[in-house]
Design a protein around this motif. Sequence first.
Motif, PDB file in Angstrom:
ATOM      1  N   GLU A  78       5.540  13.917  -1.076  1.00  0.00           N
ATOM      2  CA  GLU A  78       4.242  14.566  -1.237  1.00  0.00           C
ATOM      3  C   GLU A  78       3.489  14.714   0.080  1.00  0.00           C
ATOM      4  O   GLU A  78       2.393  15.286   0.102  1.00  0.00           O
ATOM      5  N   THR A  79       4.047  14.205   1.179  1.00  0.00           N
ATOM      6  CA  THR A  79       3.343  14.209   2.454  1.00  0.00           C
ATOM      7  C   THR A  79       4.044  15.118   3.453  1.00  0.00           C
ATOM      8  O   THR A  79       5.253  15.334   3.371  1.00  0.00           O
ATOM      9  N   ALA A  80       3.283  15.630   4.421  1.00  0.00           N
ATOM     10  CA  ALA A  80       3.785  16.693   5.295  1.00  0.00           C
ATOM     11  C   ALA A  80       4.306  16.206   6.640  1.00  0.00           C
ATOM     12  O   ALA A  80       5.237  16.789   7.196  1.00  0.00           O
ATOM     13  N   THR A  81       3.726  15.153   7.205  1.00  0.00           N
ATOM     14  CA  THR A  81       4.084  14.750   8.558  1.00  0.00           C
ATOM     15  C   THR A  81       4.817  13.411   8.549  1.00  0.00           C
ATOM     16  O   THR A  81       4.666  12.619   7.612  1.00  0.00           O
ATOM     17  N   PRO A  82       5.614  13.123   9.592  1.00  0.00           N
ATOM     18  CA  PRO A  82       6.296  11.829   9.650  1.00  0.00           C
ATOM     19  C   PRO A  82       5.340  10.648   9.575  1.00  0.00           C
ATOM     20  O   PRO A  82       5.629   9.646   8.907  1.00  0.00           O
ATOM     21  N   ARG A  83       4.186  10.741  10.247  1.00  0.00           N
ATOM     22  CA  ARG A  83       3.244   9.619  10.214  1.00  0.00           C
ATOM     23  C   ARG A  83       2.660   9.433   8.809  1.00  0.00           C
ATOM     24  O   ARG A  83       2.509   8.311   8.330  1.00  0.00           O
ATOM     25  N   ALA A  84       2.363  10.532   8.147  1.00  0.00           N
ATOM     26  CA  ALA A  84       1.843  10.433   6.782  1.00  0.00           C
ATOM     27  C   ALA A  84       2.897   9.844   5.852  1.00  0.00           C
ATOM     28  O   ALA A  84       2.585   9.041   4.964  1.00  0.00           O
ATOM     29  N   ARG A  85       4.162  10.231   6.048  1.00  0.00           N
ATOM     30  CA  ARG A  85       5.236   9.664   5.215  1.00  0.00           C
ATOM     31  C   ARG A  85       5.414   8.183   5.507  1.00  0.00           C
ATOM     32  O   ARG A  85       5.652   7.382   4.597  1.00  0.00           O
ATOM     33  N   LEU A  86       5.283   7.818   6.767  1.00  0.00           N
ATOM     34  CA  LEU A  86       5.405   6.408   7.137  1.00  0.00           C
ATOM     35  C   LEU A  86       4.249   5.588   6.571  1.00  0.00           C
ATOM     36  O   LEU A  86       4.438   4.470   6.086  1.00  0.00           O
ATOM     37  N   ASP A  87       3.056   6.139   6.606  1.00  0.00           N
ATOM     38  CA  ASP A  87       1.902   5.473   5.995  1.00  0.00           C
ATOM     39  C   ASP A  87       2.146   5.255   4.506  1.00  0.00           C
ATOM     40  O   ASP A  87       1.869   4.173   3.959  1.00  0.00           O
ATOM     41  N   ALA A  88       2.657   6.292   3.844  1.00  0.00           N
ATOM     42  CA  ALA A  88       2.916   6.195   2.405  1.00  0.00           C
ATOM     43  C   ALA A  88       4.003   5.168   2.113  1.00  0.00           C
ATOM     44  O   ALA A  88       3.903   4.391   1.157  1.00  0.00           O
ATOM     45  N   LEU A  89       5.060   5.163   2.928  1.00  0.00           N
ATOM     46  CA  LEU A  89       6.137   4.189   2.754  1.00  0.00           C
ATOM     47  C   LEU A  89       5.601   2.774   2.898  1.00  0.00           C
ATOM     48  O   LEU A  89       5.913   1.892   2.080  1.00  0.00           O
ATOM     49  N   ALA A  90       4.805   2.539   3.932  1.00  0.00           N
ATOM     50  CA  ALA A  90       4.278   1.197   4.194  1.00  0.00           C
ATOM     51  C   ALA A  90       3.424   0.702   3.033  1.00  0.00           C
ATOM     52  O   ALA A  90       3.552  -0.443   2.581  1.00  0.00           O
ATOM     53  N   ARG A  91       2.557   1.556   2.528  1.00  0.00           N
ATOM     54  CA  ARG A  91       1.668   1.147   1.438  1.00  0.00           C
ATOM     55  C   ARG A  91       2.437   0.973   0.130  1.00  0.00           C
ATOM     56  O   ARG A  91       2.116   0.094  -0.676  1.00  0.00           O
ATOM     57  N   THR A  92       3.447   1.792  -0.084  1.00  0.00           N
ATOM     58  CA  THR A  92       4.277   1.632  -1.280  1.00  0.00           C
ATOM     59  C   THR A  92       5.049   0.322  -1.223  1.00  0.00           C
ATOM     60  O   THR A  92       5.159  -0.392  -2.233  1.00  0.00           O
ATOM     61  N   TYR A  93       5.559  -0.012  -0.057  1.00  0.00           N
ATOM     62  CA  TYR A  93       6.326  -1.241   0.123  1.00  0.00           C
ATOM     63  C   TYR A  93       5.454  -2.473  -0.136  1.00  0.00           C
ATOM     64  O   TYR A  93       5.827  -3.364  -0.908  1.00  0.00           O
ATOM     65  N   VAL A  94       4.299  -2.513   0.486  1.00  0.00           N
ATOM     66  CA  VAL A  94       3.406  -3.662   0.305  1.00  0.00           C
ATOM     67  C   VAL A  94       2.858  -3.691  -1.123  1.00  0.00           C
ATOM     68  O   VAL A  94       2.751  -4.757  -1.736  1.00  0.00           O
ATOM     69  N   GLY A  95       2.562  -2.524  -1.671  1.00  0.00           N
ATOM     70  CA  GLY A  95       2.079  -2.461  -3.044  1.00  0.00           C
ATOM     71  C   GLY A  95       3.107  -2.952  -4.038  1.00  0.00           C
ATOM     72  O   GLY A  95       2.763  -3.584  -5.046  1.00  0.00           O
ATOM     73  N   TYR A  96       4.377  -2.676  -3.767  1.00  0.00           N
ATOM     74  CA  TYR A  96       5.451  -3.145  -4.650  1.00  0.00           C
ATOM     75  C   TYR A  96       5.482  -4.671  -4.680  1.00  0.00           C
ATOM     76  O   TYR A  96       5.705  -5.273  -5.728  1.00  0.00           O
ATOM     77  N   ALA A  97       5.244  -5.279  -3.542  1.00  0.00           N
ATOM     78  CA  ALA A  97       5.223  -6.748  -3.482  1.00  0.00           C
ATOM     79  C   ALA A  97       4.112  -7.318  -4.346  1.00  0.00           C
ATOM     80  O   ALA A  97       4.288  -8.370  -4.979  1.00  0.00           O
ATOM     81  N   LEU A  98       2.973  -6.650  -4.385  1.00  0.00           N
ATOM     82  CA  LEU A  98       1.868  -7.111  -5.215  1.00  0.00           C
ATOM     83  C   LEU A  98       2.161  -6.909  -6.697  1.00  0.00           C
ATOM     84  O   LEU A  98       1.910  -7.785  -7.523  1.00  0.00           O
ATOM     85  N   GLU A  99       2.703  -5.743  -7.016  1.00  0.00           N
ATOM     86  CA  GLU A  99       2.908  -5.385  -8.422  1.00  0.00           C
ATOM     87  C   GLU A  99       4.106  -6.115  -9.031  1.00  0.00           C
ATOM     88  O   GLU A  99       4.066  -6.492 -10.208  1.00  0.00           O
ATOM     89  N   ARG A 100       5.158  -6.315  -8.245  1.00  0.00           N
ATOM     90  CA  ARG A 100       6.393  -6.904  -8.774  1.00  0.00           C
ATOM     91  C   ARG A 100       6.824  -8.070  -7.882  1.00  0.00           C
ATOM     92  O   ARG A 100       7.895  -8.070  -7.282  1.00  0.00           O
ATOM     93  N   ARG A 101       5.969  -9.063  -7.848  1.00  0.00           N
ATOM     94  CA  ARG A 101       6.146 -10.170  -6.914  1.00  0.00           C
ATOM     95  C   ARG A 101       7.488 -10.881  -7.093  1.00  0.00           C
ATOM     96  O   ARG A 101       8.192 -11.151  -6.127  1.00  0.00           O
ATOM     97  N   GLY A 102       7.844 -11.213  -8.341  1.00  0.00           N
ATOM     98  CA  GLY A 102       9.096 -11.927  -8.575  1.00  0.00           C
ATOM     99  C   GLY A 102      10.298 -11.130  -8.119  1.00  0.00           C
ATOM    100  O   GLY A 102      11.209 -11.657  -7.477  1.00  0.00           O
ATOM    101  N   MET A 103      10.319  -9.835  -8.439  1.00  0.00           N
ATOM    102  CA  MET A 103      11.428  -8.990  -8.021  1.00  0.00           C
ATOM    103  C   MET A 103      11.473  -8.865  -6.506  1.00  0.00           C
ATOM    104  O   MET A 103      12.558  -8.923  -5.897  1.00  0.00           O
ATOM    105  N   PHE A 104      10.325  -8.704  -5.878  1.00  0.00           N
ATOM    106  CA  PHE A 104      10.266  -8.587  -4.416  1.00  0.00           C
ATOM    107  C   PHE A 104      10.856  -9.825  -3.755  1.00  0.00           C
ATOM    108  O   PHE A 104      11.621  -9.726  -2.790  1.00  0.00           O
ATOM    109  N   GLU A 105      10.535 -11.002  -4.267  1.00  0.00           N
ATOM    110  CA  GLU A 105      11.085 -12.238  -3.718  1.00  0.00           C
ATOM    111  C   GLU A 105      12.599 -12.284  -3.885  1.00  0.00           C
ATOM    112  O   GLU A 105      13.336 -12.680  -2.970  1.00  0.00           O
ATOM    113  N   LEU A 106      13.085 -11.876  -5.051  1.00  0.00           N
ATOM    114  CA  LEU A 106      14.519 -11.908  -5.316  1.00  0.00           C
ATOM    115  C   LEU A 106      15.277 -10.950  -4.401  1.00  0.00           C
ATOM    116  O   LEU A 106      16.360 -11.279  -3.894  1.00  0.00           O
ATOM    117  N   MET A 107      14.727  -9.781  -4.160  1.00  0.00           N
ATOM    118  CA  MET A 107      15.412  -8.755  -3.381  1.00  0.00           C
ATOM    119  C   MET A 107      15.747  -9.205  -1.967  1.00  0.00           C
ATOM    120  O   MET A 107      16.705  -8.712  -1.368  1.00  0.00           O
TER     121      MET A 107
END
Length: 217
Positions: A78-107
């Motif tokens: 959904e994003t146009a530039t590499p920096r915007a995609r990187l920002d989205a990736l970073a927030r998705t990654y950290v957000g996943y840890a919050l939302e699915r803590r047990g799975m994140f630890e296992l991975m």
Amino acid sequence: MSQETDTSSLRERLIDAGVELVLSEGTAALGLREIARRAGVSHGAPRRYFPTHHSLLSAIARRGFADLGARVAAITEETATPRARLDALARTYVGYALERRGMFELMFRHDLLDSEKHEPNEAGSRLRESTLPLFGLLTGLVAHCRARADGDDRPDVAAAALWANLHGIAQLWTSESLPLALGTPAGERAGAGRLLPAPLDALVTAALDAHLGPVNP
């Protein structure tokens, strides 16, 4: 139903039970007996489909990587530039840890990621490869963002440093260490939906700016 189909169905049922268990109760609850009980099979059944406990845990963890990968792909498209995609990736990654803590630890359990501890034909021996597509995407985006006249011949090192920073932020936030250090009130420690809480979002921005430089206004 053929024996092959039945075997595949039971195997997936065991993984499904493990995913449900790790999300609801965390990694400490992932015993073979409890997974078997949740799947509605005998306590010895998992051994027929997974040669070791590690291989079952690795199959469960691969579901996490597939889920995270799909989320990253959806948001970065959904994003146009590499920096915007990187920002989205970073927030998705950290957000996943919050939302699915047990799975994140296992991975990211080292004993599952270390292929040398598994036989070549074990499912667990392939878990490490599940991390590579995400790191490859991260490296490619970092390379674009760090492009400069004198060249950057090790974008993988820069990407690894950024990954370590983001992973550390995620772990320290979910363990309550960072909220405690920053004096973040309890009511501000959780996000809304897939949005990060404001103090955590600021930390992610600081990490990106530290490794890539701030976004030009």
